[in-house]
Design a protein around this motif. Structure first.
Motif, PDB file in Angstrom:
ATOM      1  N   LYS A 247       0.838  -1.196   0.000  1.00 13.28           N
ATOM      2  CA  LYS A 247       0.000   0.000   0.000  1.00 13.28           C
ATOM      3  C   LYS A 247       0.875   1.248   0.000  1.00 13.28           C
ATOM      4  O   LYS A 247       1.921   1.289   0.650  1.00 13.28           O
ATOM      5  N   VAL A 248       0.439   2.250  -0.744  1.00 11.73           N
ATOM      6  CA  VAL A 248       1.163   3.509  -0.807  1.00 11.73           C
ATOM      7  C   VAL A 248       0.838   4.328   0.441  1.00 11.73           C
ATOM      8  O   VAL A 248      -0.323   4.668   0.692  1.00 11.73           O
ATOM      9  N   LEU A 249       1.878   4.625   1.230  1.00 15.51           N
ATOM     10  CA  LEU A 249       1.672   5.398   2.454  1.00 15.51           C
ATOM     11  C   LEU A 249       1.735   6.897   2.228  1.00 15.51           C
ATOM     12  O   LEU A 249       1.008   7.653   2.878  1.00 15.51           O
ATOM     13  N   ALA A 250       2.606   7.347   1.341  1.00 18.59           N
ATOM     14  CA  ALA A 250       2.785   8.790   1.186  1.00 18.59           C
ATOM     15  C   ALA A 250       3.348   9.086  -0.192  1.00 18.59           C
ATOM     16  O   ALA A 250       3.977   8.235  -0.836  1.00 18.59           O
ATOM     17  N   GLU A 251       3.116  10.337  -0.635  1.00 19.72           N
ATOM     18  CA  GLU A 251       3.673  10.860  -1.880  1.00 19.72           C
ATOM     19  C   GLU A 251       4.120  12.298  -1.644  1.00 19.72           C
ATOM     20  O   GLU A 251       3.459  13.031  -0.896  1.00 19.72           O
ATOM     21  N   HIS A 252       5.226  12.672  -2.271  1.00 19.27           N
ATOM     22  CA  HIS A 252       5.751  14.022  -2.071  1.00 19.27           C
ATOM     23  C   HIS A 252       6.329  14.523  -3.390  1.00 19.27           C
ATOM     24  O   HIS A 252       7.117  13.835  -4.045  1.00 19.27           O
ATOM     25  N   PRO A 253       5.963  15.750  -3.824  1.00 18.27           N
ATOM     26  CA  PRO A 253       6.525  16.285  -5.080  1.00 18.27           C
ATOM     27  C   PRO A 253       7.970  16.733  -4.887  1.00 18.27           C
ATOM     28  O   PRO A 253       8.380  17.138  -3.793  1.00 18.27           O
ATOM     29  N   TRP A 254       8.710  16.694  -5.973  1.00 23.58           N
ATOM     30  CA  TRP A 254      10.119  17.096  -5.945  1.00 23.58           C
ATOM     31  C   TRP A 254      10.455  17.770  -7.271  1.00 23.58           C
ATOM     32  O   TRP A 254      10.483  17.125  -8.302  1.00 23.58           O
ATOM     33  N   GLY A 255      10.691  19.080  -7.205  1.00 21.95           N
ATOM     34  CA  GLY A 255      11.084  19.830  -8.383  1.00 21.95           C
ATOM     35  C   GLY A 255      12.605  19.937  -8.462  1.00 21.95           C
ATOM     36  O   GLY A 255      13.240  20.507  -7.570  1.00 21.95           O
ATOM     37  N   VAL A 256      13.183  19.395  -9.515  1.00 21.23           N
ATOM     38  CA  VAL A 256      14.636  19.354  -9.678  1.00 21.23           C
ATOM     39  C   VAL A 256      15.035  20.378 -10.730  1.00 21.23           C
ATOM     40  O   VAL A 256      14.522  20.358 -11.858  1.00 21.23           O
ATOM     41  N   ASP A 257      15.948  21.284 -10.364  1.00 21.00           N
ATOM     42  CA  ASP A 257      16.411  22.319 -11.288  1.00 21.00           C
ATOM     43  C   ASP A 257      17.280  21.724 -12.387  1.00 21.00           C
ATOM     44  O   ASP A 257      17.924  20.684 -12.206  1.00 21.00           O
ATOM     45  N   ARG A 258      17.305  22.407 -13.504  1.00 19.42           N
ATOM     46  CA  ARG A 258      18.142  21.966 -14.626  1.00 19.42           C
ATOM     47  C   ARG A 258      19.616  22.180 -14.289  1.00 19.42           C
ATOM     48  O   ARG A 258      19.979  23.216 -13.726  1.00 19.42           O
ATOM     49  N   PRO A 259      20.495  21.238 -14.614  1.00 22.99           N
ATOM     50  CA  PRO A 259      21.935  21.420 -14.358  1.00 22.99           C
ATOM     51  C   PRO A 259      22.555  22.380 -15.375  1.00 22.99           C
ATOM     52  O   PRO A 259      23.133  21.967 -16.386  1.00 22.99           O
ATOM     53  N   TRP A 260      22.465  23.674 -15.072  1.00 22.41           N
ATOM     54  CA  TRP A 260      22.931  24.685 -16.015  1.00 22.41           C
ATOM     55  C   TRP A 260      24.440  24.638 -16.211  1.00 22.41           C
ATOM     56  O   TRP A 260      24.962  25.144 -17.204  1.00 22.41           O
ATOM     57  N   GLY A 261      25.173  24.066 -15.252  1.00 22.49           N
ATOM     58  CA  GLY A 261      26.618  23.954 -15.431  1.00 22.49           C
ATOM     59  C   GLY A 261      26.977  23.106 -16.641  1.00 22.49           C
ATOM     60  O   GLY A 261      27.960  23.384 -17.336  1.00 22.49           O
ATOM     61  N   VAL A 262      26.197  22.070 -16.906  1.00 22.62           N
ATOM     62  CA  VAL A 262      26.437  21.238 -18.081  1.00 22.62           C
ATOM     63  C   VAL A 262      26.211  22.043 -19.361  1.00 22.62           C
ATOM     64  O   VAL A 262      26.987  21.960 -20.323  1.00 22.62           O
ATOM     65  N   THR A 263      25.150  22.854 -19.360  1.00 19.59           N
ATOM     66  CA  THR A 263      24.885  23.695 -20.535  1.00 19.59           C
ATOM     67  C   THR A 263      26.013  24.688 -20.759  1.00 19.59           C
ATOM     68  O   THR A 263      26.468  24.898 -21.889  1.00 19.59           O
ATOM     69  N   LEU A 264      26.488  25.317 -19.668  1.00 22.66           N
ATOM     70  CA  LEU A 264      27.604  26.251 -19.785  1.00 22.66           C
ATOM     71  C   LEU A 264      28.854  25.560 -20.302  1.00 22.66           C
ATOM     72  O   LEU A 264      29.594  26.114 -21.130  1.00 22.66           O
ATOM     73  N   PHE A 265      29.096  24.347 -19.844  1.00 27.84           N
ATOM     74  CA  PHE A 265      30.276  23.605 -20.291  1.00 27.84           C
ATOM     75  C   PHE A 265      30.229  23.375 -21.799  1.00 27.84           C
ATOM     76  O   PHE A 265      31.220  23.596 -22.513  1.00 27.84           O
ATOM     77  N   TRP A 266      29.073  22.948 -22.303  1.00 30.98           N
ATOM     78  CA  TRP A 266      28.988  22.681 -23.738  1.00 30.98           C
ATOM     79  C   TRP A 266      29.053  23.957 -24.564  1.00 30.98           C
ATOM     80  O   TRP A 266      29.574  23.949 -25.693  1.00 30.98           O
ATOM     81  N   VAL A 267      28.539  25.055 -24.025  1.00 26.97           N
ATOM     82  CA  VAL A 267      28.673  26.335 -24.742  1.00 26.97           C
ATOM     83  C   VAL A 267      30.140  26.711 -24.874  1.00 26.97           C
ATOM     84  O   VAL A 267      30.612  27.143 -25.940  1.00 26.97           O
TER      85      VAL A 267
END
Length: 329
Positions: A247-267
């Motif tokens: 049985k599912v006891l609990a649920e919680h949302p999780w907003g994860v930011d984009r890893p902008w360091g990877v974008t900067l590296f490729w630029v």
């Protein structure tokens, strides 16, 4: 005479308004619980039943299965292995959370009692069962329900932790799921095994077993902390779910930011690498370019400058004239 007790005066419109509010609240609470109904309680193999449901999440994808060794109160005790998975059906709920679908009746791989099991495929987990008698199929009693400890959620869940520099450059995001559970059973729960699931967007969660070390006595409670980790470079809206005992006891949302360091590296790579390649190519061309023989050893020859021209001397006499000082005849 004893004094009469005076009741506070409540006008009829106010009383009617209160009754309407209470009635509305009760109806909303009833709709929020998923429910399943069948057009008939018994059917034989080769027939069909109409399955209808209310109170489901709008636009949710559901699966409909005939399962054995199950009952609505206890659910499907053997999991989906007790269901006729090959003959199931899928349906999408409407904007009001309702659905209606025809389901063929087949014999499940295990004996009855049987149910029609309805469960969500994507998003938040939800399920409901409706009893169905499959005519002609074997019936065996369900295994005795084990008397023991049962865990129930006592407080809201939360995710502890935050991202760092490594996460900004694509390292796997990690948090700690913190919950408080209580033992509402009659025996201690020792080293319980929880299932932690992570779902991205509308997809179904991916479950992972995690054991908590400790003992929760009957009537006691405990604070549970379980690690949660996503894949490298994960970003977007996620949902963390906790399941125990099926049985599912609990649920919680999780907003994860984009890893902008990877974008900067490729630029930077796209800017620096082409410039370095151009400079390297020019250096190679200059190094392998053929030179004239002796060009580097022989000094450059200087060309003589032209001598200045002097004006011609004036003759003593003009060719066609008299010499100076003479007189004509």
């Amino acid at each position: 005479m004893p004094s009469a007790v005076r009741l506070p005066y409540v006008s009829l419109p106010v009383l009617l308004a209160l009754l309407l509010v209470l009635a509305g609240a009760g109806s909303v609470g009833a709709v929020d619980r998923p429910d399943v109904e069948l057009s008939k309680a018994q059917a034989g193999t080769g027939g069909s039943v109409t399955v209808s449901g209310t109170g489901w999440r709008p636009r949710a994808l559901l699966t409909l299965l005939v399962c054995g060794q199950a009952e609505p109160r206890r659910g499907v005790t053997g999991g989906t292995n007790s269901c006729a998975n090959a003959d199931g059906r899928a349906v999408t709920t409407g904007a009001d959370g309702r659905f209606r679908r025809e389901l063929p009746v087949v014999e499940p791989p295990v004996p009855c009692p049987c149910v029609v099991h309805v469960a969500t495929v994507t998003g938040a987990a939800a399920e409901a069962d409706a009893a169905l008698q499959v005519a002609g199929h074997a019936v065996e009693p369900l295994p005795a329900e084990a008397a023991g400890g049962r865990l129930s959620l006592l407080a809201d869940t939360r995710l502890r932790g935050s991202g760092g520099l490594l996460t900004w450059f694509g390292s796997p995001p990690a948090r700690t799921l913190v919950i408080t559970v209580g033992n509402v059973g009659t025996s201690p729960v020792k080293n319980p095994v929880f299932q932690v699931g992570t779902a991205h967007g509308v997809y179904a969660p991916e479950w992972q077993d995690q054991r908590w070390r400790g003992t929760i006595r009957p009537g006691g409670k405990a604070r549970i902390e379980l690690p949660v980790e996503l894949g490298a470079g994960a970003h977007g809206d996620y949902t963390v779910s906790l399941k125990y005992g099926g049985k599912v006891l609990a649920e919680h949302p999780w907003g994860v930011d984009r890893p902008w360091g990877v974008t900067l590296f490729w630029v930077l790579v796209l800017l620096v690498v082409p410039a370095a390649l151009v400079r390297g190519g020019l250096a190679v061309i200059d190094h392998v370019r053929p030179r004239r023989p002796g060009h580097a050893a022989r000094p450059a020859r200087r060309l003589p400058l032209p001598a200045p021209r002097r004006a011609p001397a004036t003759p003593w006499f003009a060719p066609d004239g008299d010499p100076p000082g003479s007189t004509g005849t």
